[in-house]
Design a protein around this motif. Structure first.
Motif, PDB file in Angstrom:
ATOM      1  N   VAL A  39      41.679 -10.121  31.245  1.00 58.80           N
ATOM      2  CA  VAL A  39      41.669 -11.451  31.851  1.00 58.80           C
ATOM      3  C   VAL A  39      41.307 -11.257  33.316  1.00 58.80           C
ATOM      4  O   VAL A  39      41.984 -10.524  34.045  1.00 58.80           O
ATOM      5  N   VAL A  40      40.204 -11.875  33.722  1.00 55.84           N
ATOM      6  CA  VAL A  40      39.776 -11.808  35.114  1.00 55.84           C
ATOM      7  C   VAL A  40      40.141 -13.136  35.742  1.00 55.84           C
ATOM      8  O   VAL A  40      39.625 -14.181  35.338  1.00 55.84           O
ATOM      9  N   GLY A  41      41.058 -13.081  36.693  1.00 51.76           N
ATOM     10  CA  GLY A  41      41.556 -14.301  37.304  1.00 51.76           C
ATOM     11  C   GLY A  41      40.855 -14.602  38.612  1.00 51.76           C
ATOM     12  O   GLY A  41      40.588 -13.725  39.410  1.00 51.76           O
ATOM     13  N   ALA A  42      40.530 -15.831  38.785  1.00 53.93           N
ATOM     14  CA  ALA A  42      40.003 -16.368  40.041  1.00 53.93           C
ATOM     15  C   ALA A  42      40.493 -17.815  40.055  1.00 53.93           C
ATOM     16  O   ALA A  42      41.583 -18.082  39.561  1.00 53.93           O
ATOM     17  N   ILE A  82      52.721   1.056  31.806  1.00 52.89           N
ATOM     18  CA  ILE A  82      52.407  -0.099  32.653  1.00 52.89           C
ATOM     19  C   ILE A  82      51.928   0.437  33.995  1.00 52.89           C
ATOM     20  O   ILE A  82      52.558   1.302  34.596  1.00 52.89           O
ATOM     21  N   PHE A  83      50.794  -0.070  34.442  1.00 51.23           N
ATOM     22  CA  PHE A  83      50.227   0.350  35.719  1.00 51.23           C
ATOM     23  C   PHE A  83      49.824  -0.912  36.471  1.00 51.23           C
ATOM     24  O   PHE A  83      49.119  -1.767  35.929  1.00 51.23           O
ATOM     25  N   ALA A  84      50.259  -1.040  37.714  1.00 50.61           N
ATOM     26  CA  ALA A  84      49.880  -2.185  38.538  1.00 50.61           C
ATOM     27  C   ALA A  84      49.604  -1.691  39.950  1.00 50.61           C
ATOM     28  O   ALA A  84      50.336  -0.840  40.470  1.00 50.61           O
ATOM     29  N   ALA A  85      48.539  -2.200  40.546  1.00 51.29           N
ATOM     30  CA  ALA A  85      48.174  -1.762  41.893  1.00 51.29           C
ATOM     31  C   ALA A  85      47.170  -2.735  42.502  1.00 51.29           C
ATOM     32  O   ALA A  85      46.441  -3.425  41.796  1.00 51.29           O
ATOM     33  N   GLU A  86      47.136  -2.722  43.822  1.00 49.88           N
ATOM     34  CA  GLU A  86      46.045  -3.385  44.516  1.00 49.88           C
ATOM     35  C   GLU A  86      44.879  -2.407  44.489  1.00 49.88           C
ATOM     36  O   GLU A  86      45.062  -1.200  44.649  1.00 49.88           O
ATOM     37  N   ILE A  87      43.679  -2.920  44.252  1.00 57.24           N
ATOM     38  CA  ILE A  87      42.499  -2.064  44.177  1.00 57.24           C
ATOM     39  C   ILE A  87      41.382  -2.703  44.992  1.00 57.24           C
ATOM     40  O   ILE A  87      41.176  -3.920  44.944  1.00 57.24           O
ATOM     41  N   GLU A  88      40.713  -1.886  45.751  1.00 54.65           N
ATOM     42  CA  GLU A  88      39.548  -2.321  46.536  1.00 54.65           C
ATOM     43  C   GLU A  88      38.310  -1.944  45.728  1.00 54.65           C
ATOM     44  O   GLU A  88      38.132  -0.781  45.355  1.00 54.65           O
ATOM     45  N   LEU A  89      37.476  -2.932  45.424  1.00 56.09           N
ATOM     46  CA  LEU A  89      36.272  -2.689  44.635  1.00 56.09           C
ATOM     47  C   LEU A  89      35.024  -3.041  45.431  1.00 56.09           C
ATOM     48  O   LEU A  89      35.024  -4.012  46.189  1.00 56.09           O
ATOM     49  N   GLU A  90      33.988  -2.253  45.221  1.00 52.04           N
ATOM     50  CA  GLU A  90      32.654  -2.590  45.711  1.00 52.04           C
ATOM     51  C   GLU A  90      31.754  -2.595  44.498  1.00 52.04           C
ATOM     52  O   GLU A  90      31.690  -1.611  43.759  1.00 52.04           O
ATOM     53  N   GLY A  91      31.077  -3.711  44.268  1.00 49.31           N
ATOM     54  CA  GLY A  91      30.210  -3.780  43.107  1.00 49.31           C
ATOM     55  C   GLY A  91      29.526  -5.117  42.990  1.00 49.31           C
ATOM     56  O   GLY A  91      29.623  -5.974  43.874  1.00 49.31           O
ATOM     57  N   ARG A 101      39.284  -7.222  47.591  1.00 55.92           N
ATOM     58  CA  ARG A 101      40.594  -6.743  47.157  1.00 55.92           C
ATOM     59  C   ARG A 101      40.998  -7.484  45.884  1.00 55.92           C
ATOM     60  O   ARG A 101      40.814  -8.695  45.793  1.00 55.92           O
ATOM     61  N   TRP A 102      41.540  -6.729  44.944  1.00 56.38           N
ATOM     62  CA  TRP A 102      41.955  -7.264  43.661  1.00 56.38           C
ATOM     63  C   TRP A 102      43.373  -6.798  43.373  1.00 56.38           C
ATOM     64  O   TRP A 102      43.799  -5.765  43.875  1.00 56.38           O
ATOM     65  N   TRP A 103      44.067  -7.517  42.527  1.00 58.52           N
ATOM     66  CA  TRP A 103      45.334  -7.061  41.985  1.00 58.52           C
ATOM     67  C   TRP A 103      45.084  -6.766  40.507  1.00 58.52           C
ATOM     68  O   TRP A 103      44.537  -7.587  39.781  1.00 58.52           O
ATOM     69  N   GLN A 104      45.474  -5.566  40.086  1.00 56.23           N
ATOM     70  CA  GLN A 104      45.220  -5.103  38.730  1.00 56.23           C
ATOM     71  C   GLN A 104      46.545  -4.768  38.048  1.00 56.23           C
ATOM     72  O   GLN A 104      47.395  -4.102  38.637  1.00 56.23           O
ATOM     73  N   ALA A 105      46.717  -5.230  36.825  1.00 58.63           N
ATOM     74  CA  ALA A 105      47.897  -4.883  36.018  1.00 58.63           C
ATOM     75  C   ALA A 105      47.397  -4.482  34.640  1.00 58.63           C
ATOM     76  O   ALA A 105      46.698  -5.253  33.975  1.00 58.63           O
ATOM     77  N   ASP A 106      47.728  -3.259  34.211  1.00 55.87           N
ATOM     78  CA  ASP A 106      47.235  -2.709  32.953  1.00 55.87           C
ATOM     79  C   ASP A 106      48.373  -2.333  32.031  1.00 55.87           C
ATOM     80  O   ASP A 106      49.438  -1.886  32.481  1.00 55.87           O
ATOM     81  N   ILE A 107      48.112  -2.474  30.732  1.00 54.18           N
ATOM     82  CA  ILE A 107      49.046  -2.008  29.707  1.00 54.18           C
ATOM     83  C   ILE A 107      48.314  -0.970  28.860  1.00 54.18           C
ATOM     84  O   ILE A 107      47.259  -1.252  28.288  1.00 54.18           O
ATOM     85  N   TRP A 108      48.886   0.229  28.834  1.00 53.47           N
ATOM     86  CA  TRP A 108      48.358   1.345  28.050  1.00 53.47           C
ATOM     87  C   TRP A 108      49.271   1.565  26.850  1.00 53.47           C
ATOM     88  O   TRP A 108      50.464   1.329  26.925  1.00 53.47           O
ATOM     89  N   LYS A 109      48.691   2.041  25.747  1.00 54.97           N
ATOM     90  CA  LYS A 109      49.485   2.359  24.559  1.00 54.97           C
ATOM     91  C   LYS A 109      49.106   3.750  24.080  1.00 54.97           C
ATOM     92  O   LYS A 109      47.922   4.077  23.987  1.00 54.97           O
ATOM     93  N   VAL A 120      44.996  -1.217  26.536  1.00 46.11           N
ATOM     94  CA  VAL A 120      45.065  -2.356  25.622  1.00 46.11           C
ATOM     95  C   VAL A 120      44.770  -3.659  26.350  1.00 46.11           C
ATOM     96  O   VAL A 120      44.119  -4.550  25.814  1.00 46.11           O
ATOM     97  N   ASP A 121      45.245  -3.763  27.585  1.00 47.99           N
ATOM     98  CA  ASP A 121      45.157  -5.044  28.287  1.00 47.99           C
ATOM     99  C   ASP A 121      45.016  -4.799  29.785  1.00 47.99           C
ATOM    100  O   ASP A 121      45.698  -3.946  30.339  1.00 47.99           O
ATOM    101  N   ARG A 122      44.090  -5.519  30.410  1.00 46.48           N
ATOM    102  CA  ARG A 122      43.936  -5.469  31.869  1.00 46.48           C
ATOM    103  C   ARG A 122      43.902  -6.888  32.395  1.00 46.48           C
ATOM    104  O   ARG A 122      43.189  -7.746  31.882  1.00 46.48           O
ATOM    105  N   GLN A 123      44.684  -7.130  33.431  1.00 50.15           N
ATOM    106  CA  GLN A 123      44.637  -8.385  34.154  1.00 50.15           C
ATOM    107  C   GLN A 123      44.166  -8.064  35.556  1.00 50.15           C
ATOM    108  O   GLN A 123      44.759  -7.236  36.246  1.00 50.15           O
ATOM    109  N   LEU A 124      43.075  -8.668  35.942  1.00 51.22           N
ATOM    110  CA  LEU A 124      42.431  -8.372  37.211  1.00 51.22           C
ATOM    111  C   LEU A 124      42.227  -9.689  37.951  1.00 51.22           C
ATOM    112  O   LEU A 124      41.597 -10.601  37.419  1.00 51.22           O
ATOM    113  N   ALA A 125      42.797  -9.794  39.142  1.00 54.76           N
ATOM    114  CA  ALA A 125      42.712 -11.051  39.886  1.00 54.76           C
ATOM    115  C   ALA A 125      42.268 -10.779  41.315  1.00 54.76           C
ATOM    116  O   ALA A 125      42.783  -9.871  41.967  1.00 54.76           O
TER     117      ALA A 125
END
Length: 144
Positions: A39-42, A82-91, A101-109, A120-125
């Protein structure tokens, strides 16, 4: 000092993002669960499935650089990470600037039988709001 679980999740995140930067679709495919969703949030959130992301990564959604911020939360609970972090992206997404700057929250299985960890799931805002951005991401959806 980070726990073994935290270090493992940070290493997986770095591996996944490096694969995206280097356009290594095989590595991305191996790290993404078949049930992966992002889910890419804006101003309006947009959903991307695994197939859409794999098709877009490196071409239509190109990440040139990434850097995780200072605040990283990583935790393993049984077979879930569970992994969550602020991430700086260039692209770019379809030629549109997607840096920031983005906020990323991931669920790994963790899979069974030695299959390792899969995202399994990434939320990127986006931290900054950009009203035209959701349309750029929506254009990446293959099922439309």
């Amino acid at each position: 000092m980070a726990s073994d679980g935290s270090a493992r999740l940070e290493a997986l995140e770095t591996q996944l993002m490096r694969a995206w930067v280097n356009e290594e679709r095989k590595t991305l495919r191996n790290l993404l669960s078949r049930r992966f969703r992002m889910v890419v949030g804006a101003s309006a959130p947009v959903l991307l499935d695994r197939k859409s992301l794999l098709e877009a990564a490196g071409d239509r959604w190109r990440i040139e650089r990434f850097r995780f911020g200072q605040s990283i939360y990583a935790r393993e609970i049984d077979k879930i990470g569970i992994f969550a972090a602020e991430i700086e992206l260039e692209g770019l997404i379809d030629g549109r600037d997607a840096r920031g700057r983005w906020w990323q929250a991931d669920i790994w299985k963790r899979g069974g039988l030695g299959r390792g960890w899969r995202l399994v799931d990434r939320q990127l805002a986006r931290v900054e709001d950009d009203r035209a951005f959701p349309e750029a991401v929506r254009a990446l959806q293959l099922w439309r």
